[in-house]
Design an enzyme around this catalytic site. Structure first.
Site, PDB file in Angstrom:
ATOM      1  N   THR A 136      24.298 120.068 112.821  1.00 33.97           N
ATOM      2  CA  THR A 136      23.600 119.564 111.640  1.00 33.97           C
ATOM      3  C   THR A 136      24.345 118.404 111.007  1.00 33.97           C
ATOM      4  O   THR A 136      23.744 117.398 110.616  1.00 33.97           O
ATOM      5  CB  THR A 136      23.413 120.692 110.610  1.00 33.97           C
ATOM      6  OG1 THR A 136      22.677 121.766 111.207  1.00 33.97           O
ATOM      7  CG2 THR A 136      22.649 120.194 109.388  1.00 33.97           C
ATOM      8  N   LYS A 178      14.284 119.461 112.547  1.00 32.65           N
ATOM      9  CA  LYS A 178      14.907 120.739 112.912  1.00 32.65           C
ATOM     10  C   LYS A 178      13.732 121.672 113.197  1.00 32.65           C
ATOM     11  O   LYS A 178      13.254 122.380 112.321  1.00 32.65           O
ATOM     12  CB  LYS A 178      15.757 121.256 111.752  1.00 32.65           C
ATOM     13  CG  LYS A 178      16.343 122.643 111.956  1.00 32.65           C
ATOM     14  CD  LYS A 178      17.683 122.593 112.608  1.00 32.65           C
ATOM     15  CE  LYS A 178      18.289 124.002 112.695  1.00 32.65           C
ATOM     16  NZ  LYS A 178      19.627 124.005 113.288  1.00 32.65           N
TER      17      LYS A 178
END
Length: 232
Positions: free
Chosen positions: A28, A49
């Site tokens: 991330t 995502k």
């Protein structure tokens, strides 16, 4: 699993699929920093995502990606599937009775492609994490037709994990853009110092760099600019 679809009918390589050798390797942060850097350079890069587990409004990878990059895309478009339970996507979807459909993810991806020059897609866990009863994360990467950027640890065990990830990608016909090694600990031991260099003769894909330990992640206050500079 989508392996027999005609890939020539789809848009080619407008982004990257960012995977990891494991969970918790910094996917991330790398996705956010890379997207922020590209956007600061004038390249309109979106983020995605597709499946987030362990989701809560207070702690969300997809919301973090939107915040760091300053995008106006909705969280629903960035992350079509969000589950509260911190499990694999398949397990979480079964427990919460919300089955995952890869076609829905593909539609969301192409919608983002129409809005941006490209999209950085962050997977969940590694390539062999199950998404549905008959599909794995590697199948989603194949369907989206994006080269892989592999985020790897530097500590003990990374040689095996990194080589296995590259091997799986190649056997599935997925191009590997390269590997980034992320230092997760402040103090480097022998493994952290030697693994990135030691793996080179066995890897046969580019090592794009090493990202240093990020002490600022424990600090309070805005981190967007720090994350951009950290990845750069």
């Amino acid at each position: 699993m989508g392996r027999n679809r005609n890939r020539s009918q789809r848009v080619k390589h407008r982004g990257l699929f960012i995977t990891g050798t494991d969970t918790g390797v910094g996917k991330t942060l790398v996705t956010a920093g890379l997207a922020a850097s590209l956007r600061s350079s004038g390249i309109d890069m979106g983020v995605m995502k597709p499946v987030e587990t362990g989701y809560s409004p207070r702690s969300s990878d997809s919301a973090f990606l939107i915040s760091v990059t300053g995008l106006n895309d909705s969280i629903e478009s960035v992350s079509p599937y969000r589950f509260k339970l911190p499990l694999s996507p398949f397990a979480a979807s079964r427990m919460e009775k919300n089955p995952i459909h890869l076609m829905k993810i593909e539609r969301a991806f192409h919608c983002l492609l129409r809005r941006h020059k490209g999209v950085l897609v962050e997977g969940a866990g590694g390539l062999l994490v199950p998404i549905t009863r008959d599909s794995l994360m590697v199948d989603l990467a194949f369907r989206l037709d994006l080269p892989l950027l592999i985020v790897s640890r530097t500590n003990l065990g990374t040689l095996n994990h990194t080589l296995l990830t590259v091997e799986v990608a190649k056997k599935r016909g997925i191009k590997v853009a390269g590997v980034i090694f992320n230092h997760l600990v402040k103090k480097k031991g022998w493994a952290e110092r030697t693994n990135p260099e030691l793996i080179k003769p066995f890897l046969n894909v580019p090592i794009l760099g090493e990202i240093p330990y990020a002490p600022f992640l424990k600090e309070k206050g805005p981190v967007a600019e720090k994350i951009r500079r950290w990845v750069e």
